[in-house]
Design a protein around this motif. Structure first.
Motif, PDB file in Angstrom:
ATOM      1  N   VAL A 160       0.856  -1.193   0.000  1.00 28.36           N
ATOM      2  CA  VAL A 160       0.000   0.000   0.000  1.00 28.36           C
ATOM      3  C   VAL A 160       0.889   1.239   0.000  1.00 28.36           C
ATOM      4  O   VAL A 160       1.694   1.437   0.907  1.00 28.36           O
ATOM      5  CB  VAL A 160      -0.934   0.015   1.226  1.00 28.36           C
ATOM      6  N   ALA A 161       0.753   2.087  -1.032  1.00 26.79           N
ATOM      7  CA  ALA A 161       1.498   3.345  -1.093  1.00 26.79           C
ATOM      8  C   ALA A 161       0.764   4.399  -0.268  1.00 26.79           C
ATOM      9  O   ALA A 161      -0.465   4.466  -0.282  1.00 26.79           O
ATOM     10  CB  ALA A 161       1.618   3.810  -2.544  1.00 26.79           C
ATOM     11  N   THR A 162       1.527   5.214   0.472  1.00 25.40           N
ATOM     12  CA  THR A 162       0.927   6.208   1.364  1.00 25.40           C
ATOM     13  C   THR A 162       1.338   7.613   0.956  1.00 25.40           C
ATOM     14  O   THR A 162       2.510   7.860   0.669  1.00 25.40           O
ATOM     15  CB  THR A 162       1.355   5.941   2.817  1.00 25.40           C
ATOM     16  N   ASN A 174     -11.844  -5.718  -2.572  1.00 25.75           N
ATOM     17  CA  ASN A 174     -12.050  -4.732  -3.629  1.00 25.75           C
ATOM     18  C   ASN A 174     -11.834  -3.291  -3.152  1.00 25.75           C
ATOM     19  O   ASN A 174     -11.841  -2.364  -3.949  1.00 25.75           O
ATOM     20  CB  ASN A 174     -13.463  -4.872  -4.217  1.00 25.75           C
ATOM     21  N   ALA A 175     -11.639  -3.101  -1.834  1.00 24.17           N
ATOM     22  CA  ALA A 175     -11.364  -1.759  -1.298  1.00 24.17           C
ATOM     23  C   ALA A 175      -9.880  -1.462  -1.489  1.00 24.17           C
ATOM     24  O   ALA A 175      -9.028  -2.134  -0.923  1.00 24.17           O
ATOM     25  CB  ALA A 175     -11.748  -1.685   0.179  1.00 24.17           C
ATOM     26  N   THR A 176      -9.575  -0.444  -2.299  1.00 23.92           N
ATOM     27  CA  THR A 176      -8.188  -0.160  -2.675  1.00 23.92           C
ATOM     28  C   THR A 176      -7.690   1.200  -2.201  1.00 23.92           C
ATOM     29  O   THR A 176      -6.518   1.514  -2.373  1.00 23.92           O
ATOM     30  CB  THR A 176      -8.033  -0.212  -4.211  1.00 23.92           C
ATOM     31  N   VAL A 177      -8.563   2.001  -1.614  1.00 24.42           N
ATOM     32  CA  VAL A 177      -8.149   3.330  -1.141  1.00 24.42           C
ATOM     33  C   VAL A 177      -8.714   3.547   0.260  1.00 24.42           C
ATOM     34  O   VAL A 177      -9.863   3.206   0.532  1.00 24.42           O
ATOM     35  CB  VAL A 177      -8.678   4.454  -2.073  1.00 24.42           C
ATOM     36  N   ILE A 178      -7.878   4.112   1.144  1.00 25.62           N
ATOM     37  CA  ILE A 178      -8.374   4.565   2.450  1.00 25.62           C
ATOM     38  C   ILE A 178      -7.896   5.996   2.658  1.00 25.62           C
ATOM     39  O   ILE A 178      -6.715   6.303   2.477  1.00 25.62           O
ATOM     40  CB  ILE A 178      -7.933   3.641   3.605  1.00 25.62           C
ATOM     41  N   ILE A 179      -8.841   6.888   2.947  1.00 28.35           N
ATOM     42  CA  ILE A 179      -8.530   8.296   3.234  1.00 28.35           C
ATOM     43  C   ILE A 179      -8.766   8.516   4.721  1.00 28.35           C
ATOM     44  O   ILE A 179      -9.846   8.205   5.237  1.00 28.35           O
ATOM     45  CB  ILE A 179      -9.422   9.236   2.399  1.00 28.35           C
ATOM     46  N   VAL A 222      -6.757  -1.847   3.422  1.00 24.78           N
ATOM     47  CA  VAL A 222      -6.661  -1.973   1.972  1.00 24.78           C
ATOM     48  C   VAL A 222      -5.409  -2.781   1.623  1.00 24.78           C
ATOM     49  O   VAL A 222      -4.612  -3.122   2.483  1.00 24.78           O
ATOM     50  CB  VAL A 222      -6.635  -0.581   1.284  1.00 24.78           C
ATOM     51  N   GLY A 223      -5.271  -3.113   0.338  1.00 23.03           N
ATOM     52  CA  GLY A 223      -4.147  -3.954  -0.072  1.00 23.03           C
ATOM     53  C   GLY A 223      -4.409  -5.424   0.162  1.00 23.03           C
ATOM     54  O   GLY A 223      -3.484  -6.229   0.249  1.00 23.03           O
ATOM     55  N   ARG A 224      -5.697  -5.804   0.263  1.00 19.32           N
ATOM     56  CA  ARG A 224      -6.039  -7.194   0.551  1.00 19.32           C
ATOM     57  C   ARG A 224      -6.436  -7.964  -0.706  1.00 19.32           C
ATOM     58  O   ARG A 224      -6.794  -9.128  -0.616  1.00 19.32           O
ATOM     59  CB  ARG A 224      -7.150  -7.244   1.604  1.00 19.32           C
ATOM     60  N   GLY A 225      -6.391  -7.295  -1.841  1.00 23.06           N
ATOM     61  CA  GLY A 225      -6.665  -7.967  -3.111  1.00 23.06           C
ATOM     62  C   GLY A 225      -5.443  -7.907  -4.010  1.00 23.06           C
ATOM     63  O   GLY A 225      -4.318  -7.704  -3.543  1.00 23.06           O
ATOM     64  N   THR A 226      -5.651  -8.058  -5.290  1.00 21.43           N
ATOM     65  CA  THR A 226      -4.527  -8.081  -6.241  1.00 21.43           C
ATOM     66  C   THR A 226      -4.279  -6.727  -6.889  1.00 21.43           C
ATOM     67  O   THR A 226      -3.334  -6.567  -7.648  1.00 21.43           O
ATOM     68  CB  THR A 226      -4.798  -9.127  -7.337  1.00 21.43           C
ATOM     69  N   GLN A 227      -5.136  -5.712  -6.589  1.00 20.68           N
ATOM     70  CA  GLN A 227      -4.978  -4.393  -7.210  1.00 20.68           C
ATOM     71  C   GLN A 227      -4.097  -3.486  -6.347  1.00 20.68           C
ATOM     72  O   GLN A 227      -4.072  -3.613  -5.128  1.00 20.68           O
ATOM     73  CB  GLN A 227      -6.351  -3.734  -7.393  1.00 20.68           C
ATOM     74  N   ARG A 228      -3.388  -2.578  -6.993  1.00 25.23           N
ATOM     75  CA  ARG A 228      -2.558  -1.596  -6.301  1.00 25.23           C
ATOM     76  C   ARG A 228      -3.442  -0.782  -5.364  1.00 25.23           C
ATOM     77  O   ARG A 228      -4.549  -0.369  -5.738  1.00 25.23           O
ATOM     78  CB  ARG A 228      -1.907  -0.675  -7.335  1.00 25.23           C
ATOM     79  N   SER A 229      -2.965  -0.543  -4.135  1.00 23.18           N
ATOM     80  CA  SER A 229      -3.790   0.148  -3.146  1.00 23.18           C
ATOM     81  C   SER A 229      -3.075   1.370  -2.584  1.00 23.18           C
ATOM     82  O   SER A 229      -1.840   1.456  -2.624  1.00 23.18           O
ATOM     83  CB  SER A 229      -4.154  -0.813  -2.009  1.00 23.18           C
ATOM     84  N   TYR A 230      -3.895   2.290  -2.035  1.00 21.37           N
ATOM     85  CA  TYR A 230      -3.359   3.583  -1.616  1.00 21.37           C
ATOM     86  C   TYR A 230      -3.975   4.007  -0.277  1.00 21.37           C
ATOM     87  O   TYR A 230      -5.148   3.769  -0.010  1.00 21.37           O
ATOM     88  CB  TYR A 230      -3.661   4.659  -2.661  1.00 21.37           C
ATOM     89  N   CYS A 231      -3.144   4.686   0.540  1.00 23.65           N
ATOM     90  CA  CYS A 231      -3.599   5.299   1.793  1.00 23.65           C
ATOM     91  C   CYS A 231      -3.271   6.788   1.698  1.00 23.65           C
ATOM     92  O   CYS A 231      -2.130   7.161   1.413  1.00 23.65           O
ATOM     93  CB  CYS A 231      -2.878   4.664   2.978  1.00 23.65           C
TER      94      CYS A 231
END
Length: 613
Positions: A454-456, A557-562, A581-590
């Motif tokens: 997860v990129a922050t 499917n949740a890929t972003v957390i603000i 987030v970051g629990r699937g295969t898609q790139r995720s962001y915080c």
């Protein structure tokens, strides 16, 4: 504590400035004695030591000035009364304005010398302080509490204002700090260059300067860890010596069925940790093992494997989680996995209806249910688990040693159940040995295949609109989901729920094309369940929530957390929230939205940006 100075045991009600009404507010915070108040340390200190002249101050900066009230008046604003004062220090004139505090006009009559601290604006060529902290200067020798010094900022509760808290804490510290005992052996204190306990506790609240504050906090932390380590070593000796453990001997039937039913391959780390746990459980010595793994590393399936070993050996197991949402999620996941094998879990929480609770308790008592999953409700006296041989505790840092012992005490009489405690909080190995000296430590370093880091990013409040615009246009329209975490309000669940509700209403009005949901701790359990089910199924695209989602919630499917006002949260909380987030295969962001007011808060934002979950 034996031999304690009776003043330290005195009820807070009898501290000068407290009384019966304020005592009730302090009781809500767990503060009952003078000792409790002395040990109630400030969250941080505001530096109001540097005095400026009115001529020097600049718009946008936070400044402390000593001024005289030239004139002061109250008038009715559009919504609340407004008090406006003309101020001077001989170098220039300025203004001070307070909203909704009409009594200030009577408290600060013309001619009063006052210290003001706050943010500076400029109006009609003059500096203007809006809602500044203030304190009357009685004489040259008088000590300031609210300005002109390093000012303590305390955790509060609803109904208790910061100024009130500082005043009563000053009285409590003056009374109690000189009586705080030195509990570190003198030779250790000298070697570590520690302050005497009375000095450390005084300076931790009302420091002379920054250096003394750091020395005081270092002394207090050292004492806390020193006593913890001594206590854990004594506990380890007591547990390992006289009590008898349970030697699990699984038949193999359930174990083989469990392995065959797993819908995925275990990682090498999971396989290794399961072998370590099985070896512990199959020995007569009671297991005391800490399982440390980052959020999303697969600790729950390891715990499930341990519970299968217990049931396959003819025993029962219990899993205790810190929140109802997490306990319910564990229950649903384990029921899906284990019921087809003939293993029945039951859920025990305080919000269960009486009939459901009675049925669950009877099933445990008679052996029809083999696994109890719940919150602190598992500790209640009517919860009987006659064949308990394994205790699993999720998010270990949320529970004390005493709570852990109460659950362990429900085991077979004269036998000590195996204990597995889990945490996602990153703990260096040396620190883990210090904090959990009574436990062996296992780690899961690898994440299941396909999980993404997860990129922050840290953004300031003036970039907030752009953050939400990108969320909607780039992620939600692409079919992904998101969390938005409302600001943390430490002193009140009610205010925290209101903050989340206000944020939900604001975003819903601004982005009507997005399906928003709301989740907070004051909702009924069935309401929470319905919201989480809708989010898991995709009916809700963006979930606005408080920290009730901090642990255990799993929506791939949740890929972003603000995270709004992220500087209000601690580092461990931010790390836990990022793990949603970051629990699937898609790139995720915080995304952290914050305007930190202290160096420590700024450092937390920088650390989060530098690290991946």
């Amino acid at each position: 504590m034996q031999g304690e100075d009776p003043i330290l045991s005195r009820d807070v009600q009898y501290v000068k400035g407290v009384g019966a009404a304020r005592a009730k507010l302090l009781y809500k915070m767990g503060l009952r004695t003078v000792r409790d108040l002395v040990q109630h340390l400030p969250r941080y200190h505001l530096d109001r030591t540097q005095f400026r002249s009115l001529r020097e101050v600049r718009p946008g900066e936070t400044a402390t000035v000593e001024v005289r009230i030239q004139s002061i008046a109250e008038h009715q604003g559009r919504r609340v009364p407004v008090v406006a004062a003309l101020i001077t220090d001989g170098t220039a004139y300025g203004q001070a304005v307070w909203f909704g505090q009409p009594w200030i006009a009577r408290t600060l009559p013309p001619g009063t010398t006052v210290v003001l601290s706050g943010k500076v604006e400029r109006e009609r060529g003059q500096p203007k302080f809006v809602s500044p902290e203030w304190e009357v200067v009685q004489d040259e020798e008088a000590e300031l509490l609210h300005a002109g010094r390093l000012v303590p900022v305390y955790p509060l509760t609803e109904g208790l204002r910061p100024r009130e808290m500082r005043r009563l804490m000053r009285e409590a510290v003056l009374l109690g700090a000189p009586r705080m005992p030195d509990r570190i052996p003198p030779e250790v204190a000298r070697r570590q260059n520690l302050l005497p306990a009375p000095v450390a506790w005084q300076e931790a609240h009302w420091p002379t300067d920054r250096a003394t504050l750091e020395a005081a906090l270092r002394t207090i932390r050292f004492e806390e860890l020193f006593l913890l380590e001594v206590g854990l070593q004594l506990l380890k000796q007591r547990v390992q010596d006289p009590r008898h453990g349970i030697c699990h001997q699984p038949s193999g039937r359930l174990w083989e069925a469990f392995r065959a039913a797993l819908p995925f391959e275990l990682t090498p780390d999971q396989e290794r940790v399961i072998r370590e746990i099985r070896a512990d459980m199959e020995s007569p010595r009671p297991m005391h093992r800490l399982l440390q793994g980052d959020v999303g590393s697969g600790k729950t399936i390891v715990a499930a494997a341990a519970m299968v070993v217990a049931v396959d050996s003819g025993y029962q197991a219990a899993l205790m989680a810190p929140t109802e949402i997490l306990a319910e999620q564990h229950y649903l996941g384990l029921r899906r996995l284990l019921e087809p094998l003939g293993i029945r879990p039951v859920l025990i929480t305080s919000s269960l209806k009486r009939r459901e609770r009675e049925e669950a308790l009877a099933a445990l008592r008679h052996g029809a249910a083999q696994i109890a999953i719940g919150t602190h409700a598992l500790l209640e006296s009517d919860v009987v688990i006659p064949r308990l041989s394994l205790v699993v505790i999720d998010e270990q840092h949320r529970f004390g040693v005493r709570q852990r012992a109460r659950l362990q005490a429900k085991g077979i009489e004269g036998r000590y159940p195996d204990t597995l405690v889990m945490t996602a909080t990153p703990i260096p190995r040396t620190l883990a040995m210090t904090l959990y000296g009574d436990l062996d430590v296992s780690r899961i370093e690898q994440k299941p295949a396909g999980r993404q880091p997860v990129a922050t990013a840290w953004r300031t409040p003036d970039q907030r609109d752009h953050v939400y615009q990108v969320l909607v246009e780039k992620f939600i329209r692409a079919g992904q989901q998101a969390y938005v975490i409302a600001p943390l309000v430490e002193e009140s669940d009610k205010l925290e729920a209101q903050a989340a509700t206000a944020l939900y209403e604001e975003l819903s009005a601004k982005y009507p094309e997005v399906r928003f949901g709301l989740l907070h701790g004051r909702m009924k359990p069935e309401e929470k369940d319905a919201v989480m089910a809708a989010f898991r199924e995709g009916a809700i695209q963006v979930l606005v929530a408080t920290t009730v989602v901090e642990v255990g919630v799993d929506v791939p499917n949740a890929t972003v957390i603000i995270i709004e006002e992220a500087d209000r949260f601690g580092l461990a909380q931010l790390h836990q929230l990022r793990g949603r987030v970051g629990r699937g295969t898609q790139r995720s962001y915080c995304v952290l939205i914050a305007d930190p007011k202290t160096p420590e808060a700024r450092q937390r934002m920088e650390i989060m940006q530098r690290t991946l979950s």
